[in-house]
Design a protein around this motif. Structure first.
Motif, PDB file in Angstrom:
ATOM      1  N   ILE A  19     -41.601 -18.964  47.647  1.00 42.34           N
ATOM      2  CA  ILE A  19     -41.855 -18.123  46.451  1.00 42.34           C
ATOM      3  C   ILE A  19     -41.924 -19.261  45.355  1.00 42.34           C
ATOM      4  O   ILE A  19     -41.079 -20.165  45.191  1.00 42.34           O
ATOM      5  N   TYR A  20     -42.811 -19.011  44.536  1.00 41.41           N
ATOM      6  CA  TYR A  20     -42.939 -19.546  43.245  1.00 41.41           C
ATOM      7  C   TYR A  20     -43.227 -18.588  41.982  1.00 41.41           C
ATOM      8  O   TYR A  20     -43.910 -17.765  41.901  1.00 41.41           O
ATOM      9  N   PHE A  21     -42.033 -18.677  41.401  1.00 38.99           N
ATOM     10  CA  PHE A  21     -41.732 -17.583  40.321  1.00 38.99           C
ATOM     11  C   PHE A  21     -42.007 -18.255  39.044  1.00 38.99           C
ATOM     12  O   PHE A  21     -41.164 -19.155  38.508  1.00 38.99           O
ATOM     13  N   LEU A  22     -43.276 -18.056  38.228  1.00 43.36           N
ATOM     14  CA  LEU A  22     -43.690 -18.567  37.388  1.00 43.36           C
ATOM     15  C   LEU A  22     -43.616 -17.887  35.906  1.00 43.36           C
ATOM     16  O   LEU A  22     -44.216 -17.072  35.900  1.00 43.36           O
ATOM     17  N   GLU A  26     -45.294 -19.709  27.569  1.00 42.02           N
ATOM     18  CA  GLU A  26     -46.638 -20.513  27.452  1.00 42.02           C
ATOM     19  C   GLU A  26     -47.362 -20.173  28.604  1.00 42.02           C
ATOM     20  O   GLU A  26     -46.865 -20.622  29.689  1.00 42.02           O
ATOM     21  N   PRO A  27     -48.520 -19.348  28.533  1.00 41.15           N
ATOM     22  CA  PRO A  27     -49.339 -19.002  29.881  1.00 41.15           C
ATOM     23  C   PRO A  27     -50.061 -20.210  30.524  1.00 41.15           C
ATOM     24  O   PRO A  27     -50.383 -20.070  31.712  1.00 41.15           O
ATOM     25  N   TYR A  28     -50.325 -21.242  29.687  1.00 41.80           N
ATOM     26  CA  TYR A  28     -51.085 -22.235  29.951  1.00 41.80           C
ATOM     27  C   TYR A  28     -50.748 -22.934  31.398  1.00 41.80           C
ATOM     28  O   TYR A  28     -51.734 -22.942  32.452  1.00 41.80           O
ATOM     29  N   TYR A  29     -49.483 -23.358  31.440  1.00 43.23           N
ATOM     30  CA  TYR A  29     -49.097 -23.993  32.737  1.00 43.23           C
ATOM     31  C   TYR A  29     -48.877 -22.988  33.784  1.00 43.23           C
ATOM     32  O   TYR A  29     -48.829 -23.407  35.022  1.00 43.23           O
ATOM     33  N   ILE A  30     -48.695 -21.908  33.489  1.00 42.00           N
ATOM     34  CA  ILE A  30     -48.368 -20.829  34.603  1.00 42.00           C
ATOM     35  C   ILE A  30     -49.769 -20.483  35.314  1.00 42.00           C
ATOM     36  O   ILE A  30     -49.699 -20.708  36.601  1.00 42.00           O
ATOM     37  N   GLU A  84     -50.100 -11.158  36.343  1.00 41.27           N
ATOM     38  CA  GLU A  84     -49.694 -10.142  35.298  1.00 41.27           C
ATOM     39  C   GLU A  84     -48.289  -9.630  36.092  1.00 41.27           C
ATOM     40  O   GLU A  84     -48.213  -8.309  35.651  1.00 41.27           O
ATOM     41  N   ALA A  85     -47.641 -10.196  36.626  1.00 41.16           N
ATOM     42  CA  ALA A  85     -46.388  -9.725  37.186  1.00 41.16           C
ATOM     43  C   ALA A  85     -45.454  -9.194  36.148  1.00 41.16           C
ATOM     44  O   ALA A  85     -44.447  -8.513  36.507  1.00 41.16           O
ATOM     45  N   GLN A  86     -45.664  -9.480  34.996  1.00 47.24           N
ATOM     46  CA  GLN A  86     -44.733  -9.122  33.844  1.00 47.24           C
ATOM     47  C   GLN A  86     -44.689  -7.647  33.857  1.00 47.24           C
ATOM     48  O   GLN A  86     -43.908  -6.758  33.130  1.00 47.24           O
ATOM     49  N   ASP A  87     -45.804  -6.942  34.209  1.00 50.16           N
ATOM     50  CA  ASP A  87     -46.107  -5.642  34.017  1.00 50.16           C
ATOM     51  C   ASP A  87     -45.150  -4.918  35.108  1.00 50.16           C
ATOM     52  O   ASP A  87     -45.108  -3.665  34.824  1.00 50.16           O
ATOM     53  N   LEU A  88     -44.405  -5.650  35.845  1.00 56.91           N
ATOM     54  CA  LEU A  88     -43.606  -5.090  36.707  1.00 56.91           C
ATOM     55  C   LEU A  88     -42.028  -5.249  36.275  1.00 56.91           C
ATOM     56  O   LEU A  88     -41.170  -5.475  36.982  1.00 56.91           O
ATOM     57  N   SER A  89     -41.828  -5.660  35.109  1.00 58.47           N
ATOM     58  CA  SER A  89     -40.483  -6.171  34.470  1.00 58.47           C
ATOM     59  C   SER A  89     -39.272  -4.900  34.786  1.00 58.47           C
ATOM     60  O   SER A  89     -38.192  -5.474  34.920  1.00 58.47           O
ATOM     61  N   ARG A  90     -39.609  -3.700  34.620  1.00 56.64           N
ATOM     62  CA  ARG A  90     -38.713  -2.836  34.862  1.00 56.64           C
ATOM     63  C   ARG A  90     -38.203  -2.744  36.455  1.00 56.64           C
ATOM     64  O   ARG A  90     -37.086  -2.257  36.591  1.00 56.64           O
ATOM     65  N   THR A  91     -39.000  -3.153  37.204  1.00 57.73           N
ATOM     66  CA  THR A  91     -38.639  -2.942  38.744  1.00 57.73           C
ATOM     67  C   THR A  91     -38.483  -4.062  39.244  1.00 57.73           C
ATOM     68  O   THR A  91     -38.205  -4.382  40.616  1.00 57.73           O
ATOM     69  N   ILE A  92     -38.610  -5.415  38.830  1.00 57.75           N
ATOM     70  CA  ILE A  92     -38.658  -6.709  39.358  1.00 57.75           C
ATOM     71  C   ILE A  92     -37.383  -7.111  40.165  1.00 57.75           C
ATOM     72  O   ILE A  92     -37.407  -7.807  41.157  1.00 57.75           O
ATOM     73  N   TYR A 112     -45.414 -14.468  35.836  1.00 51.64           N
ATOM     74  CA  TYR A 112     -44.632 -13.570  35.073  1.00 51.64           C
ATOM     75  C   TYR A 112     -44.748 -14.121  33.527  1.00 51.64           C
ATOM     76  O   TYR A 112     -43.605 -14.753  33.117  1.00 51.64           O
ATOM     77  N   LYS A 113     -45.989 -13.912  32.724  1.00 48.42           N
ATOM     78  CA  LYS A 113     -46.111 -14.296  31.633  1.00 48.42           C
ATOM     79  C   LYS A 113     -45.373 -13.632  30.453  1.00 48.42           C
ATOM     80  O   LYS A 113     -45.117 -12.319  30.464  1.00 48.42           O
ATOM     81  N   TYR A 114     -45.123 -14.606  29.219  1.00 52.94           N
ATOM     82  CA  TYR A 114     -44.576 -14.078  28.193  1.00 52.94           C
ATOM     83  C   TYR A 114     -43.047 -13.567  28.443  1.00 52.94           C
ATOM     84  O   TYR A 114     -42.685 -13.138  27.188  1.00 52.94           O
ATOM     85  N   LYS A 115     -42.540 -13.558  29.604  1.00 50.69           N
ATOM     86  CA  LYS A 115     -41.375 -13.127  29.711  1.00 50.69           C
ATOM     87  C   LYS A 115     -40.372 -14.026  30.697  1.00 50.69           C
ATOM     88  O   LYS A 115     -41.281 -15.018  31.029  1.00 50.69           O
ATOM     89  N   LYS A 116     -39.124 -13.843  30.944  1.00 53.49           N
ATOM     90  CA  LYS A 116     -38.378 -14.597  31.741  1.00 53.49           C
ATOM     91  C   LYS A 116     -37.404 -13.589  32.377  1.00 53.49           C
ATOM     92  O   LYS A 116     -37.169 -12.763  31.811  1.00 53.49           O
ATOM     93  N   ILE A 117     -36.980 -13.472  33.656  1.00 47.28           N
ATOM     94  CA  ILE A 117     -35.911 -13.154  33.960  1.00 47.28           C
ATOM     95  C   ILE A 117     -34.677 -13.708  33.879  1.00 47.28           C
ATOM     96  O   ILE A 117     -34.293 -14.961  33.644  1.00 47.28           O
ATOM     97  N   ASP A 118     -33.750 -12.811  33.914  1.00 41.84           N
ATOM     98  CA  ASP A 118     -32.347 -13.211  33.430  1.00 41.84           C
ATOM     99  C   ASP A 118     -31.701 -14.125  34.650  1.00 41.84           C
ATOM    100  O   ASP A 118     -31.569 -14.068  35.596  1.00 41.84           O
ATOM    101  N   LYS A 119     -31.413 -15.322  34.188  1.00 39.52           N
ATOM    102  CA  LYS A 119     -30.877 -16.474  35.185  1.00 39.52           C
ATOM    103  C   LYS A 119     -29.563 -15.973  35.521  1.00 39.52           C
ATOM    104  O   LYS A 119     -28.917 -16.634  36.605  1.00 39.52           O
TER     105      LYS A 119
END
Length: 334
Positions: A19-22, A26-30, A84-92, A112-119
């Motif tokens: 699994i790679y969760f990016l 900054e979307p460039y490196y993702i 565009e996995a950030q569109d699944l933020s409510r159910t991730i 998962y651009k422009y957002k991040k999951i809670d560590k």
């Protein structure tokens, strides 16, 4: 950037995670990491049956898991990329069960651009245990010029500081936009070229003489004639030179100048370090500090706050931005 290089090196060496969760601002490196996995993990023959690209807006977490749990066909691995996995933020968080027991023959990549999951959450800890969580942080404006230099150096180009600063002021901190312009220059200019302001002006369309960088310099030097020439150019070309950007950059400049006045150690090295500027520009601040004592700098900052509000249409709806800029210059340079 070093973390990205290390990650790419591991993949090249066959140290591939399930699994790679990016994630991150900054979307460039993702995009760069995801594209690298998409282009290199499988051979062209293997991709037909074993590589799938999904889009967050069109799928559910169950769809991701269903695809990820399949076995590869005539290949050691399969690759599942979710853009565009950030569109699944409510159910991730529903991905936890899969992350705790991933299919080891699958390489699952989530952009998962422009957002991040809670560590602190279970999902982050589960992915971190078996895979890679990469956070792509947005660069501060004072870091982008150095990023430009390093990217060009890797391609065997150099760039003069003023040219790099022109790109930052015109394109902001969007690394994808900047990289697109750098790639255009690399097509036009041979390797080994030192990129100059003239190259930027001729190939990207940013004026080397009439830009915010030159305006800042003219103001610092109290060069009234040059400052008004630039402002007149801005007034005639408002779409390419929005007032809100000019005011913001001048505010940053005078804020740094206020910091400069407060330094006990005004050696070039310390100034560059504290103000987070390229050493090339230190003399500009030293010169400007002589022309703008601390009390005047404080007055200018207050004036810039006033005009920042006006530039956004508050209390000045009927006043053209070009006229506001001219009034601002008079207030700064009196």
């Amino acid at each position: 950037m070093d973390e990205v290089k290390q990650l790419v090196t591991h993949i090249k060496n066959g140290q591939i995670k399930p699994i790679y969760f990016l994630m991150g601002e900054e979307p460039y490196y993702i995009d760069r990491i995801s594209d690298f996995i998409e282009n290199t993990v499988l051979s062209e023959d293997e991709k037909g049956f074993n590589q799938v690209v999904l889009y967050g807006r069109d799928i559910t977490i169950d769809d991701i898991v269903e695809n990820a749990k399949r076995y590869p066909m005539m290949s050691e691995r399969q690759v599942v990329i979710v853009k565009e996995a950030q569109d699944l933020s409510r159910t991730i968080e529903k991905l936890v069960a899969y992350a705790e027991n991933p299919q080891l023959s699958t390489v699952l990549v989530l952009n998962y651009k422009y957002k991040k999951i809670d560590k602190r959450k279970v999902l982050y800890k589960a992915i971190k245990k078996v895979g890679v969580v990469y956070e792509s942080k947005k660069l501060y404006e004072n870091q982008v010029a150095d990023w430009i230099r390093r990217v060009l150096s890797a391609k065997k180009y150099t760039i003069v500081p003023k040219a790099a600063q022109m790109l930052v002021e015109f394109l902001g901190t969007d690394l994808s936009k900047i990289n697109n312009e750098l790639e255009k220059l690399q097509i036009i200019l041979p390797q080994g070229t030192q990129i100059t302001p003239v190259d930027i002006e001729e190939n990207i369309g940013i004026s080397k003489d009439y830009n915010n960088f030159e305006l800042r310099k003219a103001i610092g030097e109290r060069n009234v004639v040059k400052a008004h020439q630039i402002i007149n150019y801005f007034a005639e070309n408002p779409k390419d030179n929005p007032m809100v950007v000019t005011v913001s950059l001048l505010f940053n400049f005078f804020s740094q100048l206020l910091q400069f006045h407060g330094l006990s150690d005004k050696s070039p090295r310390n100034v560059a370090s504290v103000l987070k500027i390229n050493p090339y520009f230190v003399n500009e601040y030293i010169f400007a500090a002589k022309n703008f004592p601390m009390k005047k700098v404080s007055t200018v900052i207050s004036t810039l706050r006033e005009f920042d509000v006006k530039s956004k249409g508050v209390g000045s709806n009927a006043v053209p931005q070009g006229d506001l800029l001219k009034e601002l210059m008079v207030r700064i340079l009196v």
